[in-house]
Design a protein around this motif. Sequence first.
Motif, PDB file in Angstrom:
ATOM      1  N   ALA A 114       0.808  -1.219   0.000  1.00  0.00           N
ATOM      2  CA  ALA A 114       0.000   0.000   0.000  1.00  0.00           C
ATOM      3  C   ALA A 114       0.840   1.268   0.000  1.00  0.00           C
ATOM      4  O   ALA A 114       0.392   2.304  -0.466  1.00  0.00           O
ATOM      5  N   THR A 115       2.055   1.208   0.554  1.00  0.00           N
ATOM      6  CA  THR A 115       2.838   2.437   0.687  1.00  0.00           C
ATOM      7  C   THR A 115       3.428   2.903  -0.620  1.00  0.00           C
ATOM      8  O   THR A 115       3.797   4.069  -0.752  1.00  0.00           O
ATOM      9  N   GLY A 116       3.566   2.034  -1.590  1.00  0.00           N
ATOM     10  CA  GLY A 116       4.178   2.437  -2.845  1.00  0.00           C
ATOM     11  C   GLY A 116       5.677   2.590  -2.710  1.00  0.00           C
ATOM     12  O   GLY A 116       6.248   2.423  -1.632  1.00  0.00           O
ATOM     13  N   PRO A 117       6.382   2.929  -3.785  1.00  0.00           N
ATOM     14  CA  PRO A 117       7.836   3.064  -3.755  1.00  0.00           C
ATOM     15  C   PRO A 117       8.262   4.321  -3.002  1.00  0.00           C
ATOM     16  O   PRO A 117       7.582   5.342  -3.051  1.00  0.00           O
ATOM     17  N   PHE A 118       9.375   4.236  -2.297  1.00  0.00           N
ATOM     18  CA  PHE A 118       9.897   5.409  -1.604  1.00  0.00           C
ATOM     19  C   PHE A 118      11.401   5.261  -1.388  1.00  0.00           C
ATOM     20  O   PHE A 118      11.961   4.163  -1.449  1.00  0.00           O
ATOM     21  N   TYR A 119      12.034   6.408  -1.116  1.00  0.00           N
ATOM     22  CA  TYR A 119      13.459   6.439  -0.801  1.00  0.00           C
ATOM     23  C   TYR A 119      13.630   6.743   0.677  1.00  0.00           C
ATOM     24  O   TYR A 119      13.003   7.667   1.204  1.00  0.00           O
TER      25      TYR A 119
END
Length: 289
Positions: free
Chosen positions: A127-132
């Motif tokens: 649910a959070t999706g891609p991130f750095y």
Amino acid sequence: MQWKGRRGSNNIEDRRAQGGGIRRGGAAGVGGLGLVAVFVIALVLGVDPSQLLNQVGLDAGQNSGRAGEPLTAQDQEAGEFVSVVLADTEVIWADLFRSQLNKTYQPATLVLFKGGTQSPCGGASEATGPFYCPADRKVYLDTSFFVTLEKQLGAKGDFAAAYVVAHEVGHHVQNELGILGRANTLRSQLSATDSNQVSVLIELQADCLSGVWAHEAATTLGTVERGDFDEALNAARQIGDDTLQKNAGQRPMPHTFTHGSSAQRAQWFNTGLRSGRIAECLKLTDQVL
């Protein structure tokens, strides 16, 4: 985009396979930042700095979902695709840091997960999706997001998916240049509305840097095919704050924007694409940071 059969990156940490995956390469963690709210990060590429830069020490969360299940053929192909795109970013940014900044680029590690995993910036899930996460200098990606990108957000094509990776690596470039740290200091001194405006600048700059990457992929690597740039520009428009709010049945509220409007995101990707110059992207934050 020409990617099949090409060299992949060694800086992939694959946590999808049964038994927790195999670590390849890696990088030392620096800084300390937190995750954006799930609603925003689920729909928008990248991390909202309003929480990313201020939530040091968030609980890592729990592994969940499909972690540990055998990988499908689609999973394998998606992993190979991401690895090739990451390798391209490494070649391009190493060259640009050297030629345009007289600096040495240290590449990010990209964590592939399936269902859920942990990060120093909080729990990562489908649910959070891609991130750095600047805390460990890693990009986190569940490749099932590519399906969401195409089916739910209307951004089709492999270059749209490559834009996802390039945008997150753009945040790593910002971290390498000290921009995220300066943004952290500034945002702690601002109101919520003004803090959001700084967030927008950070995200648009990552879009611009992904455009610089796309420029070099075309001119130096020769991997871009007809229509690829249109796919990336469409993706940038589809994940603009105003478009996402409209699609959620809301009236666009610019003071709440954290990533920029559709027009802004496309504009700044195009700025990087046309110029191929890091300096053009740095203009976004030069006056503020």
